[in-house]
Design a protein around this motif. Structure first.
Motif: not given
Ligand SMILES: Cc1cc2nc3c(=O)[nH]c(=O)nc-3n(C[C@H](O)[C@H](O)[C@H](O)COP(=O)(O)O)c2cc1C
Length: 155
Positions: A10-12, A55, A59, A95, A126
């Motif tokens: 979602e955020s790279g 990622s 939830e 989380y 993270a």
């Molecule tokens: C809105 C939101 C919800 C998230 N929910 C979870 C979660 O339920 N469990 C978890 O382990 N990480 C959760 N994360 C953390 C992300 O998985 C983590 O920041 C990851 O590095 C994002 O990778 P991406 O940029 O490839 O999406 C969440 C992050 C955000 C912003």
């Protein structure tokens, strides 16, 4: 060896890790890196090792770019017997109960469809000080070894 690195993000962060894996593996292998949302599951083939970098959002749910692929395999129900894949999951221990569960959604489905996960389940938290790419680059040699151990019969 043919390797396809598929990322869901979602955020790279997963994309960055997938790109770094691709850059490193290209020295010795034939590597494709693709966003899951651009990848046709009909292309999954037992000759190619799949590295899934994914990622967690919501939830414990899949990130946006993994959803079309997940829906496609649910609709197609392809027979993935013989396919081998490895998972590097991203999440955040903040989380707690849903930590790193996004990638596990895909992992379960691939297994149900007959594919086999090989090697260690990689994880990046993270909330840690670790860089995701560093952990992934430490993780991947064991995956290659596991794939080769099965791919090359002992004579
Ligand atoms: C809105 C939101 C919800 C998230 N929910 C979870 C979660 O339920 N469990 C978890 O382990 N990480 C959760 N994360 C953390 C992300 O998985 C983590 O920041 C990851 O590095 C994002 O990778 P991406 O940029 O490839 O999406 C969440 C992050 C955000 C912003």
């Amino acid at each position: 060896m043919q390797i396809t690195v598929l990322y869901g993000t979602e955020s790279g962060n997963s994309e960055l890790i997938a790109d770094d894996l691709g850059t490193s593996l290209r020295a010795e292998h034939d590597v494709e890196v693709s966003d899951l949302q651009d990848y046709d599951p009909a292309r999954l083939h037992p000759d190619t090792l799949i590295l899934l970098v994914c990622s967690t959002h919501g939830e414990g749910e899949l990130p946006n770019t993994a959803v079309p692929f997940y829906e496609a395999i649910n609709a197609l129900q392809p027979d993935l017997t013989g396919l081998r894949y490895a998972v590097f999951g991203l999440g955040d221990t903040f989380y707690e109960e849903t930590y790193s569960q996004g990638s596990e959604v895909l992992d379960r489905r691939l297994t149900e469809l007959g594919a086999v996960r090989i090697g260690e389940y990689g994880r990046h938290d993270a909330s840690s000080w670790d860089l995701g790419s560093d952990l992934a680059l430490e993780w991947v040699p064991g995956i290659i070894e596991a794939f080769e151990a099965v791919a090359q019969p002992i004579h």
